[in-house]
Design an enzyme around this catalytic site. Sequence first.
Site, PDB file in Angstrom:
ATOM      1  N   HIS A  58     -75.277 -22.761 -36.615  1.00 48.30           N
ATOM      2  CA  HIS A  58     -75.808 -22.740 -37.977  1.00 48.30           C
ATOM      3  C   HIS A  58     -77.331 -22.942 -38.038  1.00 48.30           C
ATOM      4  CE1 HIS A  58     -71.614 -23.128 -38.820  1.00 48.30           C
ATOM      5  NE2 HIS A  58     -71.783 -23.267 -40.121  1.00 48.30           N
ATOM      6  N   SER A 116     -65.821 -21.391 -34.773  1.00 51.34           N
ATOM      7  CA  SER A 116     -65.019 -22.202 -35.675  1.00 51.34           C
ATOM      8  C   SER A 116     -65.048 -21.637 -37.099  1.00 51.34           C
ATOM      9  CB  SER A 116     -65.562 -23.631 -35.687  1.00 51.34           C
ATOM     10  OG  SER A 116     -66.947 -23.608 -35.977  1.00 51.34           O
ATOM     11  N   GLU A 164     -73.492 -24.551 -44.803  1.00 52.62           N
ATOM     12  CA  GLU A 164     -72.266 -23.969 -45.375  1.00 52.62           C
ATOM     13  C   GLU A 164     -72.302 -24.029 -46.900  1.00 52.62           C
ATOM     14  OE1 GLU A 164     -68.853 -23.342 -43.805  1.00 52.62           O
ATOM     15  OE2 GLU A 164     -69.824 -23.067 -41.862  1.00 52.62           O
ATOM     16  N   CYS A 222     -76.633 -25.198 -32.034  1.00 47.03           N
ATOM     17  CA  CYS A 222     -75.534 -25.072 -33.003  1.00 47.03           C
ATOM     18  C   CYS A 222     -75.722 -23.733 -33.704  1.00 47.03           C
ATOM     19  CB  CYS A 222     -75.573 -26.209 -34.019  1.00 47.03           C
ATOM     20  SG  CYS A 222     -74.341 -26.015 -35.324  1.00 47.03           S
TER      21      CYS A 222
HETATM   22  N1  DGL Z   1     -69.964 -23.564 -34.605  1.00 44.73           N
HETATM   23  C1  DGL Z   1     -70.235 -24.962 -34.431  1.00 44.73           C
HETATM   24  C2  DGL Z   1     -71.243 -25.154 -33.299  1.00 44.73           C
HETATM   25  O1  DGL Z   1     -71.998 -24.271 -32.955  1.00 44.73           O
HETATM   26  C3  DGL Z   1     -70.743 -25.604 -35.687  1.00 44.73           C
HETATM   27  C4  DGL Z   1     -69.702 -25.739 -36.773  1.00 44.73           C
HETATM   28  C5  DGL Z   1     -68.567 -26.678 -36.392  1.00 44.73           C
HETATM   29  O2  DGL Z   1     -68.773 -27.907 -36.291  1.00 44.73           O
HETATM   30  O3  DGL Z   1     -67.481 -26.172 -36.196  1.00 44.73           O
HETATM   31  O4  DGL Z   1     -71.302 -26.218 -32.743  1.00 44.73           O
END
Ligand code: DGL
Length: 283
Positions: A189, A13, A154, A187
């Site tokens: 991040h 994303s 972020e 996740c």
């Molecule tokens: N990349 C998303 C995840 O790993 C986290 C960021 C988002 O909510 O888009 O779930």
Amino acid sequence: MTTSRNPIAVFDSGLGGLTVVRQLMRRLPAESIVYFGDTARVPYGIKSAETVTRFARENIEFLQTFGPKLIIAACNTASSAALPRLNGEYTVRLCGVVEPGARAAANKTRTGLVGVIGTEATIGSGCYTRCIADLNRDIKVTAKACPLLVPLVEDGRTSHDALVRMALEEYLRPLREAGVDTLVLGCTHYPLLKPGIREVMGPSVQIVDSARQTAQEAEKYLAASGELSRRDAEGRHRFFASDHPERFARLGKRFLGRPMGSVRLVQPELLDGRLALRVFEEN
Ligand code: DGL
């Protein structure tokens, strides 16, 4: 037909999937990588499964134009909400981050008590819990959504930041109370907050970083299909983002652990009555 010379494609994303790219570069330096960060539509974590599936489909179709030998959904939300619906639609191999993380947790736990943290969409999908149960019915999973962690990362905040610390104490409390011995960072991040998560959970809890596990599984898959790159030189890496490519390049350094060079803008375009993502060429 793809060969060892074709690139590995990765999408997320936004910036977070770069934690997977970092592990791929560490483990498979000769591989070329094409990365797409959907910065125009981030975050996915609070959106419905239908919307995330539509975005994931468009991202995959864009990445297919590079002829990849493997496409990695380096986003836990897309892996859990979209991949189960999209697997089987494409001939190219699609790989997510949930199964590698779940497998590592099932192998590591000694007490059978596993924790998972992720976005609302990932935790709401129940994907990790199901995947771990399929591997071992005796494992008890405690899952917790941590919606504030993505915006905090972020915003450039790290484990030592007071707000991050407060959020971690609050979110991780139920997992400590459940006595988990293994915690999955579900996740993209969260690997950036690993020191803080380790401190709050205590030294006896094993942390599973899905990014690392995914790179390991990508290597296994490519070795088995005979498509591991045999180049002597480092692979060629290309980065694309659907908004603010300069910001992506600036912030991406933290996720990638090194500068990434230029990032090209990708925009949606109407093609045969359907929206498709295309590289934006400036005149
Ligand atoms: N990349 C998303 C995840 O790993 C986290 C960021 C988002 O909510 O888009 O779930």
